[in-house]
Enzyme design. Structure first.
Site, PDB file in Angstrom:
ATOM      1  N   ARG A  26      11.093  -9.038  28.032  1.00 31.34           N
ATOM      2  CA  ARG A  26      10.323  -9.076  26.782  1.00 31.34           C
ATOM      3  C   ARG A  26      10.857  -8.110  25.740  1.00 31.34           C
ATOM      4  O   ARG A  26      10.099  -7.584  24.925  1.00 31.34           O
ATOM      5  CB  ARG A  26       8.833  -8.794  27.061  1.00 31.34           C
ATOM      6  N   ARG A  30       7.698  -7.921  20.029  1.00 27.35           N
ATOM      7  CA  ARG A  30       6.699  -6.991  20.533  1.00 27.35           C
ATOM      8  C   ARG A  30       6.866  -5.555  20.076  1.00 27.35           C
ATOM      9  O   ARG A  30       6.000  -5.012  19.440  1.00 27.35           O
ATOM     10  CB  ARG A  30       6.675  -6.989  22.070  1.00 27.35           C
ATOM     11  N   ARG A  39       8.333 -11.654  11.839  1.00 30.48           N
ATOM     12  CA  ARG A  39       7.136 -12.369  12.286  1.00 30.48           C
ATOM     13  C   ARG A  39       6.158 -12.559  11.142  1.00 30.48           C
ATOM     14  O   ARG A  39       5.492 -13.593  11.036  1.00 30.48           O
ATOM     15  CB  ARG A  39       6.542 -11.536  13.420  1.00 30.48           C
ATOM     16  N   ASP A  76       9.272 -18.996  24.517  1.00 30.96           N
ATOM     17  CA  ASP A  76       8.189 -18.676  25.440  1.00 30.96           C
ATOM     18  C   ASP A  76       8.252 -19.643  26.610  1.00 30.96           C
ATOM     19  O   ASP A  76       8.799 -20.742  26.483  1.00 30.96           O
ATOM     20  CB  ASP A  76       6.817 -18.769  24.761  1.00 30.96           C
ATOM     21  N   TYR A 153      -1.070 -22.195  33.844  1.00 32.04           N
ATOM     22  CA  TYR A 153      -1.516 -22.281  32.441  1.00 32.04           C
ATOM     23  C   TYR A 153      -1.993 -23.688  32.079  1.00 32.04           C
ATOM     24  O   TYR A 153      -2.943 -23.858  31.328  1.00 32.04           O
ATOM     25  CB  TYR A 153      -0.387 -21.856  31.493  1.00 32.04           C
TER      26      TYR A 153
HETATM   27  O1  CP3 Z   1      12.099 -10.843  24.850  1.00 35.31           O
HETATM   28  C1  CP3 Z   1      11.928 -11.796  25.610  1.00 35.31           C
HETATM   29  O2  CP3 Z   1      11.732 -11.608  26.821  1.00 35.31           O
HETATM   30  C2  CP3 Z   1      12.100 -13.204  25.085  1.00 35.31           C
HETATM   31  C3  CP3 Z   1      10.957 -13.895  24.722  1.00 35.31           C
HETATM   32  C4  CP3 Z   1       9.770 -14.145  25.651  1.00 35.31           C
HETATM   33  C5  CP3 Z   1       8.460 -14.305  25.137  1.00 35.31           C
HETATM   34  N1  CP3 Z   1       7.652 -14.671  26.141  1.00 35.31           N
HETATM   35  C6  CP3 Z   1       8.100 -14.135  23.719  1.00 35.31           C
HETATM   36  C7  CP3 Z   1       6.689 -13.893  23.358  1.00 35.31           C
HETATM   37  C8  CP3 Z   1       9.699 -14.359  27.032  1.00 35.31           C
HETATM   38  C9  CP3 Z   1      10.791 -14.263  28.072  1.00 35.31           C
HETATM   39  C10 CP3 Z   1       8.350 -14.696  27.324  1.00 35.31           C
HETATM   40  C11 CP3 Z   1       7.899 -15.047  28.674  1.00 35.31           C
HETATM   41  C12 CP3 Z   1       6.476 -15.236  28.937  1.00 35.31           C
HETATM   42  N2  CP3 Z   1       5.509 -15.742  28.118  1.00 35.31           N
HETATM   43  C13 CP3 Z   1       5.891 -14.984  30.206  1.00 35.31           C
HETATM   44  C14 CP3 Z   1       6.641 -14.519  31.416  1.00 35.31           C
HETATM   45  C15 CP3 Z   1       6.902 -13.067  31.425  1.00 35.31           C
HETATM   46  C16 CP3 Z   1       5.699 -12.199  31.693  1.00 35.31           C
HETATM   47  O3  CP3 Z   1       5.365 -11.412  30.819  1.00 35.31           O
HETATM   48  O4  CP3 Z   1       5.127 -12.317  32.781  1.00 35.31           O
HETATM   49  C17 CP3 Z   1       4.521 -15.295  30.095  1.00 35.31           C
HETATM   50  C18 CP3 Z   1       3.478 -15.154  31.182  1.00 35.31           C
HETATM   51  C19 CP3 Z   1       4.303 -15.786  28.776  1.00 35.31           C
HETATM   52  C20 CP3 Z   1       3.032 -16.303  28.188  1.00 35.31           C
HETATM   53  C21 CP3 Z   1       2.639 -15.547  26.982  1.00 35.31           C
HETATM   54  N3  CP3 Z   1       3.279 -15.619  25.751  1.00 35.31           N
HETATM   55  C22 CP3 Z   1       1.568 -14.634  26.838  1.00 35.31           C
HETATM   56  C23 CP3 Z   1       0.615 -14.260  27.952  1.00 35.31           C
HETATM   57  C24 CP3 Z   1       1.569 -14.177  25.510  1.00 35.31           C
HETATM   58  C25 CP3 Z   1       0.580 -13.270  24.821  1.00 35.31           C
HETATM   59  C26 CP3 Z   1       0.725 -11.854  25.085  1.00 35.31           C
HETATM   60  C27 CP3 Z   1       2.076 -11.248  24.815  1.00 35.31           C
HETATM   61  O5  CP3 Z   1       2.336 -10.746  23.725  1.00 35.31           O
HETATM   62  O6  CP3 Z   1       2.900 -11.291  25.726  1.00 35.31           O
HETATM   63  C28 CP3 Z   1       2.686 -14.770  24.865  1.00 35.31           C
HETATM   64  C29 CP3 Z   1       3.093 -14.553  23.462  1.00 35.31           C
HETATM   65  C30 CP3 Z   1       4.472 -14.075  23.216  1.00 35.31           C
HETATM   66  N4  CP3 Z   1       5.581 -14.539  23.842  1.00 35.31           N
HETATM   67  C31 CP3 Z   1       4.852 -13.092  22.263  1.00 35.31           C
HETATM   68  C32 CP3 Z   1       6.243 -12.976  22.348  1.00 35.31           C
HETATM   69  C33 CP3 Z   1       7.134 -12.093  21.528  1.00 35.31           C
HETATM   70  C34 CP3 Z   1       3.920 -12.346  21.319  1.00 35.31           C
HETATM   71  C35 CP3 Z   1       3.552 -13.275  20.216  1.00 35.31           C
HETATM   72  C36 CP3 Z   1       3.533 -12.658  18.861  1.00 35.31           C
HETATM   73  O7  CP3 Z   1       4.571 -12.258  18.331  1.00 35.31           O
HETATM   74  O8  CP3 Z   1       2.431 -12.650  18.323  1.00 35.31           O
END
Ligand code: CP3
Length: 341
Positions: A26, A30, A39, A76, A153
């Protein structure tokens, strides 16, 4: 194109490396103010992920700003349900939400197997642009969710502490569960193959909700499908990260993949013993360690490196970096790994 810094790929394959490569799960988005600026120029996460030029820009930010040894494509795991016909929304501060979920055979009939190149063309385009922009500086990691986590999910409809609806379905509708898992698996293989054609140099499967199943169910409903994916992809090295699956480490040593991700609950020496020397281990500093002072972060990182004892290793956190971590502490983590002797 020849990759200049190929430490990650060599470490994954168990080849000799001058030093341990490091990246963070991640890392794109973030934590970086530069990410938030991009963003804010769009309506939200989904628009950003679906605009290849911008997705590519935020993918490269951590390479430039943090000095990591790999980029991971900004997207994602939930793009797969969407491509299968189950769209998601990203609710500000709460996370993903599915207006419709899967609970019956008629729901399943509305879904299709995604083909990757067409159904997820925006990710594929983002990978192509990113490869060009990176110009071989570091490898690009492609990824997907593991079928069980995606299933969780699609059935639950959102994040959950217990995922009790998803777990209930394994008991009440085992046949339907397997059908859905197989559709997700086939879609994921198509998707990962398209990512590789577009330029992904390594792929990682995220089984974020592995830890909520017992060992027998984990074998039947998760590992079985991860195994199909690993067997289907032989073009690039594969990493499997199954958060919380401490009980499955021995079984995972049998997967056709190069690297196993460890979370921070998994002891390093004990994991090495269970998994053996045939795989690279990735991880596994507690993400909360980065809340410490710079000195504490450096000490915790060194302690982790000591425990890996110079064996096959890719340094990372034990899960994704938390959004409120100071990027300066992330840099301390990265620099400490790079300077470790
Ligand atoms: O940097 C990276 O790793 C690349 C991008 C990436 C995102 N999500 C971007 C994202 C990756 C590899 C993921 C994987 C992901 N997404 C997982 C597996 C990894 C883990 O954390 O267990 C899961 C479970 C998700 C589902 C998901 N997406 C959730 C639960 C959320 C909300 C909470 C959060 O911020 O993680 C997301 C949103 C998300 N995915 C964001 C980002 C940058 C935040 C959204 C925003 O910018 O508002």
């Amino acid at each position: 194109m020849q990759i200049q810094n190929d430490l990650l790929l060599r470490a994954a394959k168990g080849e000799k490396v001058e030093r341990t490569p490091v990246w963070l799960m991640r890392q794109a988005g973030r934590i970086l103010p530069e990410y938030r600026a991009v963003r804010e120029s769009v309506s939200g996460f989904i628009e950003l992920a679906q605009t290849p030029e911008l997705a590519s820009e935020v993918t490269i930010q951590p390479v430039d700003l943090l000095g990591v040894d790999a980029a991971i494509i900004f997207s994602d795991i939930l793009v797969i349900p969407e491509a299968m016909g189950l769209p998601y929304e990203m609710v500000e501060k709460r996370g993903p939400w599915f207006p419709e979920t899967v609970s019956s055979e008629s729901d399943l009939k509305k879904l299709k197997i995604a083909d990757g190149a067409n159904d997820l063309s925006y990710v594929i385009k983002a990978i192509e642009i990113t490869k060009k922009e990176l110009a071989g500086r570091v490898p690009l990691i492609g990824f997907a969710g593991a079928p069980w986590t995606i299933f969780a999910y699609m059935v639950e409809g959102s994040g959950s502490k217990t995922f009790s609806k998803a777990r209930a379905m394994l008991y009440t509708e085992p046949k339907l569960s397997h059908q859905l898992l197989q559709m997700i698996t086939d879609s994921t293989i198509n998707y990962l193959k398209a990512q590789i054609v577009a330029g992904a140099d390594l792929i990682q499967l995220f089984d974020s909700w592995a830890g909520i199943l017992g060992p027998d169910q984990y074998e039947e409903y998760s590992l079985k499908y991860i195994s199909q994916i690993c067997d289907a992809i032989n073009e690039v090295p594969k990493t499997v990260f199954a958060k919380g699956a401490f009980f499955a480490r021995e079984a995972m040593s049998q997967l056709n993949c190069e690297t196993i991700g460890l979370d921070w609950n998994m002891g390093i020496a004990e994991s090495r013993k269970m998994i053996g020397d045939g795989k690279t281990l990735q991880g596994n500093l507690d993400p909360a360690a980065l809340y410490g002072t710079p000195e504490q972060v450096a000490a915790a990182t060194k302690k982790m490196m000591d425990q890996f004892k110079g064996g096959r290793h890719i340094a990372n956190l034990g899960h994704g970096v938390y959004p409120d971590i100071d990027p300066e502490k992330v840099k301390v983590f990265i620099e400490t790994v790079k300077n470790y002797k």
